[in-house]
Design a protein around this motif. Structure first.
Motif, PDB file in Angstrom:
ATOM      1  N   ASN A   1     -40.658 -49.115  11.328  1.00  0.00           N
ATOM      2  CA  ASN A   1     -40.892 -49.455  10.059  1.00  0.00           C
ATOM      3  C   ASN A   1     -39.775 -49.118   9.286  1.00  0.00           C
ATOM      4  N   GLU A   2     -39.040 -47.922   9.589  1.00  0.00           N
ATOM      5  CA  GLU A   2     -38.030 -47.142   9.050  1.00  0.00           C
ATOM      6  C   GLU A   2     -36.807 -48.248   9.109  1.00  0.00           C
ATOM      7  N   MET A   3     -36.699 -48.506  10.600  1.00  0.00           N
ATOM      8  CA  MET A   3     -35.609 -49.442  10.556  1.00  0.00           C
ATOM      9  C   MET A   3     -35.650 -50.684   9.691  1.00  0.00           C
ATOM     10  N   LEU A   4     -36.826 -51.097   9.625  1.00  0.00           N
ATOM     11  CA  LEU A   4     -36.901 -52.519   9.099  1.00  0.00           C
ATOM     12  C   LEU A   4     -36.416 -52.412   7.553  1.00  0.00           C
ATOM     13  N   ARG A   5     -36.853 -51.186   6.994  1.00  0.00           N
ATOM     14  CA  ARG A   5     -36.713 -50.970   5.691  1.00  0.00           C
ATOM     15  C   ARG A   5     -35.010 -50.772   5.480  1.00  0.00           C
ATOM     16  N   PHE A   6     -34.438 -50.288   6.443  1.00  0.00           N
ATOM     17  CA  PHE A   6     -32.848 -50.497   6.481  1.00  0.00           C
ATOM     18  C   PHE A   6     -32.234 -51.773   6.612  1.00  0.00           C
ATOM     19  N   GLY A   7     -33.071 -52.914   7.013  1.00  0.00           N
ATOM     20  CA  GLY A   7     -32.638 -54.057   7.260  1.00  0.00           C
ATOM     21  C   GLY A   7     -32.581 -54.583   8.624  1.00  0.00           C
ATOM     22  N   THR A   8     -33.150 -53.742   9.553  1.00  0.00           N
ATOM     23  CA  THR A   8     -32.815 -54.334  11.107  1.00  0.00           C
ATOM     24  C   THR A   8     -34.120 -55.134  11.379  1.00  0.00           C
ATOM     25  N   THR A   9     -33.860 -56.553  11.816  1.00  0.00           N
ATOM     26  CA  THR A   9     -35.076 -57.497  12.001  1.00  0.00           C
ATOM     27  C   THR A   9     -35.133 -57.603  13.433  1.00  0.00           C
TER      28      THR A   9
ATOM     29  N   PHE B   1     -30.104 -45.153  18.800  1.00  0.00           N
ATOM     30  CA  PHE B   1     -31.118 -44.483  18.450  1.00  0.00           C
ATOM     31  C   PHE B   1     -31.921 -43.605  19.590  1.00  0.00           C
ATOM     32  N   ASN B   2     -31.705 -42.304  19.645  1.00  0.00           N
ATOM     33  CA  ASN B   2     -32.457 -41.537  20.801  1.00  0.00           C
ATOM     34  C   ASN B   2     -32.556 -40.049  20.366  1.00  0.00           C
ATOM     35  N   PRO B   3     -33.365 -39.559  20.823  1.00  0.00           N
ATOM     36  CA  PRO B   3     -33.729 -38.125  20.458  1.00  0.00           C
ATOM     37  C   PRO B   3     -32.566 -36.864  20.697  1.00  0.00           C
ATOM     38  N   GLY B   4     -31.280 -37.201  21.494  1.00  0.00           N
ATOM     39  CA  GLY B   4     -30.333 -36.328  21.893  1.00  0.00           C
ATOM     40  C   GLY B   4     -28.910 -36.805  21.031  1.00  0.00           C
ATOM     41  N   SER B   5     -28.275 -37.597  21.581  1.00  0.00           N
ATOM     42  CA  SER B   5     -26.955 -37.770  21.172  1.00  0.00           C
ATOM     43  C   SER B   5     -26.895 -38.622  19.811  1.00  0.00           C
ATOM     44  N   CYS B   6     -27.800 -39.229  19.275  1.00  0.00           N
ATOM     45  CA  CYS B   6     -27.737 -39.901  18.162  1.00  0.00           C
ATOM     46  C   CYS B   6     -29.167 -40.219  17.416  1.00  0.00           C
ATOM     47  N   PRO B   7     -29.980 -39.117  16.963  1.00  0.00           N
ATOM     48  CA  PRO B   7     -31.435 -39.368  16.273  1.00  0.00           C
ATOM     49  C   PRO B   7     -31.160 -39.943  14.768  1.00  0.00           C
ATOM     50  N   CYS B   8     -30.630 -41.266  14.938  1.00  0.00           N
ATOM     51  CA  CYS B   8     -30.473 -41.908  13.947  1.00  0.00           C
ATOM     52  C   CYS B   8     -30.414 -43.646  13.974  1.00  0.00           C
ATOM     53  N   LEU B   9     -31.322 -43.886  13.146  1.00  0.00           N
ATOM     54  CA  LEU B   9     -31.767 -45.651  13.257  1.00  0.00           C
ATOM     55  C   LEU B   9     -31.277 -46.424  12.301  1.00  0.00           C
ATOM     56  N   ASN B  10     -30.346 -45.842  11.379  1.00  0.00           N
ATOM     57  CA  ASN B  10     -29.996 -46.455  10.066  1.00  0.00           C
ATOM     58  C   ASN B  10     -28.869 -47.394  10.604  1.00  0.00           C
ATOM     59  N   LEU B  11     -28.714 -48.815  10.459  1.00  0.00           N
ATOM     60  CA  LEU B  11     -27.593 -49.436  10.957  1.00  0.00           C
ATOM     61  C   LEU B  11     -26.544 -49.453   9.689  1.00  0.00           C
ATOM     62  N   GLN B  12     -26.911 -49.123   8.622  1.00  0.00           N
ATOM     63  CA  GLN B  12     -26.032 -49.244   7.458  1.00  0.00           C
ATOM     64  C   GLN B  12     -25.128 -48.181   7.459  1.00  0.00           C
TER      65      GLN B  12
ATOM     66  N   SER C   1     -27.060 -44.567   1.084  1.00  0.00           N
ATOM     67  CA  SER C   1     -28.135 -44.969   0.394  1.00  0.00           C
ATOM     68  C   SER C   1     -28.739 -46.096   1.079  1.00  0.00           C
ATOM     69  N   ASN C   2     -30.020 -46.250   0.861  1.00  0.00           N
ATOM     70  CA  ASN C   2     -30.345 -47.654   1.370  1.00  0.00           C
ATOM     71  C   ASN C   2     -30.163 -48.710   0.759  1.00  0.00           C
ATOM     72  N   LEU C   3     -29.382 -49.566   0.815  1.00  0.00           N
ATOM     73  CA  LEU C   3     -29.115 -50.822   0.015  1.00  0.00           C
ATOM     74  C   LEU C   3     -29.875 -52.078   0.146  1.00  0.00           C
ATOM     75  N   SER C   4     -30.648 -51.834   1.349  1.00  0.00           N
ATOM     76  CA  SER C   4     -31.589 -53.211   1.509  1.00  0.00           C
ATOM     77  C   SER C   4     -32.626 -53.227   0.593  1.00  0.00           C
ATOM     78  N   LYS C   5     -32.446 -54.238  -0.324  1.00  0.00           N
ATOM     79  CA  LYS C   5     -33.568 -54.359  -1.287  1.00  0.00           C
ATOM     80  C   LYS C   5     -34.987 -55.092  -0.637  1.00  0.00           C
ATOM     81  N   THR C   6     -34.702 -56.396  -0.183  1.00  0.00           N
ATOM     82  CA  THR C   6     -35.807 -57.100   0.456  1.00  0.00           C
ATOM     83  C   THR C   6     -35.446 -57.473   1.788  1.00  0.00           C
ATOM     84  N   VAL C   7     -36.353 -57.310   2.525  1.00  0.00           N
ATOM     85  CA  VAL C   7     -36.122 -57.744   4.249  1.00  0.00           C
ATOM     86  C   VAL C   7     -37.024 -58.959   4.483  1.00  0.00           C
ATOM     87  N   ILE C   8     -36.488 -59.817   4.930  1.00  0.00           N
ATOM     88  CA  ILE C   8     -37.315 -61.042   5.287  1.00  0.00           C
ATOM     89  C   ILE C   8     -37.229 -61.300   6.595  1.00  0.00           C
ATOM     90  N   LYS C   9     -38.560 -61.253   7.370  1.00  0.00           N
ATOM     91  CA  LYS C   9     -38.540 -61.582   9.036  1.00  0.00           C
ATOM     92  C   LYS C   9     -39.440 -62.740   9.032  1.00  0.00           C
TER      93      LYS C   9
END
Ligand code: NIG
Ligand code: FE
Length: 408
Positions: free
Chosen positions: A132-140, A321-332, A395-403
């Protein structure tokens, strides 16, 4: 199935085609001002500029004069894991190296304990929230690896979790088997037996049940050697699982050279990739899947992305994205680092997180560009142009995500 008309697009920015772009092509982006996109039954039916066509009964989304790009593709995630590892931050700050934490039974191996203890339903629930979080950042679209089960039963549990998520979450998932993520503690004194289990039991079972498209391995000092990696990836190939490889992340022990030699679809990390590794990737037609947020998080150097582009190797970028070397799922954030640390241009970066990422996971026929026939996956950005999303940070610059033609 969804249909949708997106109008009033100030600037449409997209790579073109269904194959990875290397060399000069990496920076070729098609820009169209004042554009519209008509999505019919999940797929892009028409793209044009100027006055949008009438589409009676079809939902219209006004892009408000903003930038629109293809939906982002995250080509490398370890999505399925139990627990987190915030306890490692203190160790890192005291200078304990990543591989030392792993050798002491922590790191990946501690996540194996938490993942084995979790039910499939718990893993699904946790990953669903991440998606859900990834989707909000624009990952489809997103690749998802197993690799924290490290025995037949728990690896299958993780891959089934991915299959279940793919059925229920809007993000399309591409599954990768990574039973060769580490040698689990119970086989530490008999790694040959774990490799036998991988080749004779786990890979055949995963392939037979159709649970993965790719087979990945962590080729690294103290984990799997290049020769072991070759053996396991060749075995995967014989069972129809295409090879991917975590190569040259910490030590250059031959992973990138191997990647090109066995025709890996992609090689991951490549932080310390030597020149003969780059040459091998170019020769093998392998996509370099670079993970700059991991370099940042490990306090490591950054992969030689410009040298790769110069050598004609298509560069993709992903979160890892993983719990050790990169706990980040934000492609921005990855987009920012691609510019600032790899010195890629905004155009090269856009290709890296869309078309080349799609090619790295065998999805370039379906996603990665805004073109007729591809899925209606788009991001409407709170931004006037491509430079802006590369330049702003945090910032999260993704305004609307369409899948698939639906606003999600
Ligand atoms: O890609 N390098 C190996 N695997 C992951 C890290 C996994 C972990 O630390 O849990 C990576 O960085
Ligand atoms: Fe990884």
């Amino acid at each position: 199935m969804h249909s949708l008309l997106v109008t009033n697009i100030g600037l449409l920015a997209t790579p073109a085609g269904s194959a990875a772009h290397g060399g000069g092509e990496q920076g070729e982006i098609r820009f169209q001002k004042d554009a519209w996109i008509y999505i019919k039954d999940d797929r892009i039916a028409r793209v044009g500029t100027g006055r949008a066509p009438a589409a009676p009964g079809v939902r219209v989304v006004d892009a408000g004069g903003c930038l629109v790009t293809p939906g982002l593709v995250d080509a490398h995630t370890h999505l399925i894991f139990g627990g987190w590892r915030q306890n490692e931050l203190g160790m890192k700050l005291h200078g304990v190296p990543y591989l030392e934490i792993l050798a002491g039974g922590g790191g990946i191996l501690s996540t194996v304990t938490s993942t084995r203890a979790a039910t499939q339903a718990q893993l699904v629930e946790k990953a669903y929230r991440a998606l859900n979080e990834m989707l909000r950042f624009g990952t489809t679209t997103c690749e998802a690896k197993s690799g924290y089960g490290l025995n037949l039963e728990d690896e299958l549990k993780c891959l089934r979790a991915i299959r279940e998520l793919n059925r229920h979450h809007p993000i399309d998932l591409v599954p990768t088997f990574m039973g060769a993520h580490a040698v689990p503690t119970e086989w530490k004194e008999n790694r040959e037996e774990y490799i036998r289990l991988l080749c004779e039991e786990m890979i055949p079972a995963v392939a037979k049940q159709g649970l993965a498209r790719y087979c990945d391995i962590f080729c690294e000092t103290g984990v799997f050697t290049a020769e072991e990696s070759r053996k396991i990836l060749e075995c995967g190939k014989r069972h129809g699982l295409l090879p991917k490889i975590h190569a040259d992340e910490i030590d250059p022990i031959g992973g990138s050279v191997l990647a090109g030699e066995i025709g890996a679809v992609s090689a991951e990390h490549l932080i310390v990739c030597p020149p003969d590794g780059i040459a091998s990737l170019a020769k093998g037609g392998t996509v370099a899947c670079l993970l700059p947020a991991t370099s940042f998080y490990l306090g490591a150097t950054f992969a030689p992305a410009r040298d790769m582009i110069k050598a004609g190797v298509p560069v993709a970028m992903a979160t890892d994205f993983n719990p050790g070397s990169c706990p980040c799922l934000n492609l921005q954030l990855v987009i920012n680092l691609g510019c600032l640390k790899y010195r890629l241009t905004p155009e090269e970066v856009l290709t890296a997180v869309t078309l080349n990422a799609a090619a790295a996971i065998g999805e370039a026929e379906n996603v990665g560009s805004v073109e007729e026939g591809k899925l209606g996956d788009l991001v409407i950005w709170d931004a006037p142009d491509l430079d802006y999303i590369c330049y702003r940070m945090g910032s999260n610059l993704s305004k609307t995500v369409i899948k698939r033609g639906a606003v999600v």
